[in-house]
Design an enzyme around this catalytic site. Structure first.
Site, short mmCIF file in Angstrom:
data_model
loop_
_atom_site.label_atom_id
_atom_site.label_comp_id
_atom_site.label_asym_id
_atom_site.label_seq_id
_atom_site.Cartn_x
_atom_site.Cartn_y
_atom_site.Cartn_z
N ARG A 1 -1.96 -6.38 -1.40
CA ARG A 1 -1.25 -6.35 -0.11
C ARG A 1 -0.15 -7.40 -0.04
NH1 ARG A 1 -6.01 -6.09 4.30
NH2 ARG A 1 -7.08 -7.37 2.77
N GLN A 2 -0.22 -8.40 -0.93
CA GLN A 2 0.83 -9.42 -0.94
C GLN A 2 1.93 -8.99 -1.90
OE1 GLN A 2 -0.46 -13.54 -1.07
NE2 GLN A 2 -2.52 -12.94 -0.45
N THR B 1 -7.26 -2.55 11.80
CA THR B 1 -6.26 -1.46 11.79
C THR B 1 -6.89 -0.18 12.33
OG1 THR B 1 -5.17 -2.48 9.90
CG2 THR B 1 -4.76 -0.12 10.25
N HIS C 1 -2.59 -0.62 -2.97
CA HIS C 1 -1.97 -0.70 -1.65
C HIS C 1 -0.47 -0.44 -1.71
CE1 HIS C 1 -0.94 -1.96 2.34
NE2 HIS C 1 -0.04 -2.77 1.83
N ASP D 1 -6.26 5.96 5.13
CA ASP D 1 -5.71 4.65 4.77
C ASP D 1 -6.17 4.29 3.36
OD1 ASP D 1 -4.23 2.37 5.09
OD2 ASP D 1 -5.35 1.60 6.80
N ASP E 1 -20.18 -27.07 -12.89
CA ASP E 1 -18.98 -27.43 -12.11
C ASP E 1 -18.28 -26.20 -11.54
OD1 ASP E 1 -17.92 -26.27 -14.32
OD2 ASP E 1 -16.62 -27.94 -14.88
N GLY E 2 -18.86 -25.01 -11.76
CA GLY E 2 -18.30 -23.80 -11.18
C GLY E 2 -17.44 -22.99 -12.13
N ASP F 1 -0.73 3.02 10.03
CA ASP F 1 0.45 2.13 10.01
C ASP F 1 1.51 2.80 9.13
OD1 ASP F 1 -0.25 1.58 7.36
OD2 ASP F 1 -1.24 -0.31 7.87
N LYS G 1 2.07 -0.09 13.98
CA LYS G 1 1.14 -1.24 13.98
C LYS G 1 1.90 -2.52 13.67
CE LYS G 1 -1.39 -2.74 10.23
NZ LYS G 1 -2.34 -2.61 9.12
C1 R5P Z 1 -2.49 -2.47 5.51
O1 R5P Z 1 -1.31 -2.32 5.32
C2 R5P Z 1 -3.55 -1.67 4.81
O2 R5P Z 1 -3.10 -0.42 4.41
C3 R5P Z 1 -4.77 -1.50 5.68
O3 R5P Z 1 -4.44 -0.74 6.82
C4 R5P Z 1 -5.28 -2.83 6.14
O4 R5P Z 1 -5.18 -3.76 5.12
C5 R5P Z 1 -6.69 -2.73 6.60
O5 R5P Z 1 -7.11 -4.02 6.93
P1 R5P Z 1 -8.00 -4.25 8.22
O6 R5P Z 1 -9.15 -3.30 8.12
O7 R5P Z 1 -8.40 -5.70 8.13
O8 R5P Z 1 -7.12 -4.01 9.39
#
Ligand code: R5P
Length: 299
Positions: free
Chosen positions: A96-97, A226, A130, A218, A37-38, A169, A192
């Site tokens: 990121r959230q 990005t 992040h 990054d 069932d996963g 960004d 960005k």
């Molecule tokens: C965003 O704030 C992160 O630092 C990255 O720049 C971003 O998540 C990269 O995601 P993607 O390659 O999909 O733009």
């Protein structure tokens, strides 16, 4: 320190082997199966009775599977008599959230931190998470290691006197500043706006890039949106090409490869927090994180 009890989930066995070799130990045995069932089912073949257990599992895609396996392994360690559990999560999904940008949203980072604590994690070790909010979101000790020194060392032969370190960004500005200090180079920042999970727009550039060799820094490359927006903006402002890139986590999902293949990218350096891509139409240099993880576990 006594030999650490080191377990590895099924997400990234190569990194488990590298970390075990770095620590000079053998990985302890465990099995993970899926029920029809996963549902996942884990079983420790070695039990950490009276020992502190270290469980390695980055939570990249499939994020939920890798996360649940981590939580089950942590719970199994705790129920098998571990005196404590450290979750070694070199790439932390959902980081990121880290805040609500609109009503009705969840704070995914906080949910991840709470789940790990509820499963019995005493300490989390991660790499270039992040968000700086990760430590505050976590009720347990949270160590965020940085791969930037290793990435800069790997790119050591770039002509520093002609480089400009670029944050693609605003969130990347502290990392870019740190790299710029290491290289004694100037910085530039891209303004960005994220339009969707795949699309971003880069509407402005602060800093001088004309005639300079950009090094874009990054925390991750996911879909490459990005990076694509930043590189196109840099080129339109007269930078030298190719553009070089240092990013800790190379996820390369969605249209990432198609995007990267059409950009004037020279060196593209990531770490091995996630497994090597099966097909990489552009050359990717991978820097190991096991030495930094091993040093942190030893502490
Ligand atoms: C965003 O704030 C992160 O630092 C990255 O720049 C971003 O998540 C990269 O995601 P993607 O390659 O999909 O733009």
């Amino acid at each position: 320190m006594a030999a650490p009890f080191l377990l590895c989930g099924s997400a990234h066995p190569d990194l488990g082997a590298s970390l075990a070799a770095e620590l000079g130990v053998s990985l302890r045995a465990s099995r993970t199966d899926s029920f029809p069932d996963g549902e996942l089912h884990v079983r420790l073949e070695d039990e950490p009775r009276g020992e502190h257990a270290f469980v390695l599992q980055p939570t990249f895609a499939p994020v939920e599977r890798n996360l649940i396996e981590l939580l089950l392994l942590v719970d199994a360690c705790r129920r098998s008599g571990a005196t404590g559990v450290t979750a070694v999560v070199p790439y932390l999904g959902y980081a990121r959230q880290d805040r609500r940008t609109a009503g009705g949203q969840a704070v995914g980072l906080r949910v991840m931190a709470d789940l790990m604590a509820a499963a019995g994690v005493h300490r989390v070790v991660s790499v270039d998470v992040h968000s700086p909010s990760a430590e505050a979101a976590s009720s347990t000790r949270f160590d965020d290691l940085s791969a930037l020194p290793s990435l800069v060392a790997a790119l050591g032969d770039l002509p520093r006197e002609r480089c400009v370190v670029v944050a693609p960004d605003l969130g990347a500005v502290p990392r870019a500043r740190r790299v710029a200090r290491m290289l004694d180079a100037p910085t530039a920042f891209v303004h960005k706006t994220r339009l969707s999970g795949e699309e971003v727009s880069a509407s402005g550039l602060a800093g001088e890039v004309r005639g300079r060799i950009p090094l874009v820094v990054d925390d991750m490359i996911s879909t490459g949106g990005t990076l694509e927006a930043a590189v196109r903006l840099l080129v339109s402002h007269g930078c030298e090409t190719p553009v070089h890139v240092a990013a800790t986590h190379g996820l390369f999902v969605g249209s990432a490869w198609e995007r990267l293949a059409r950009l004037p990218i020279g060196r593209l350096c990531v770490t091995d927090t996630v497994p090597a891509p099966a097909r990489a139409p552009v050359p990717v240099e991978r820097v190991p994180v096991a030495p930094a993880l091993a040093a942190a576990l030893g502490r």
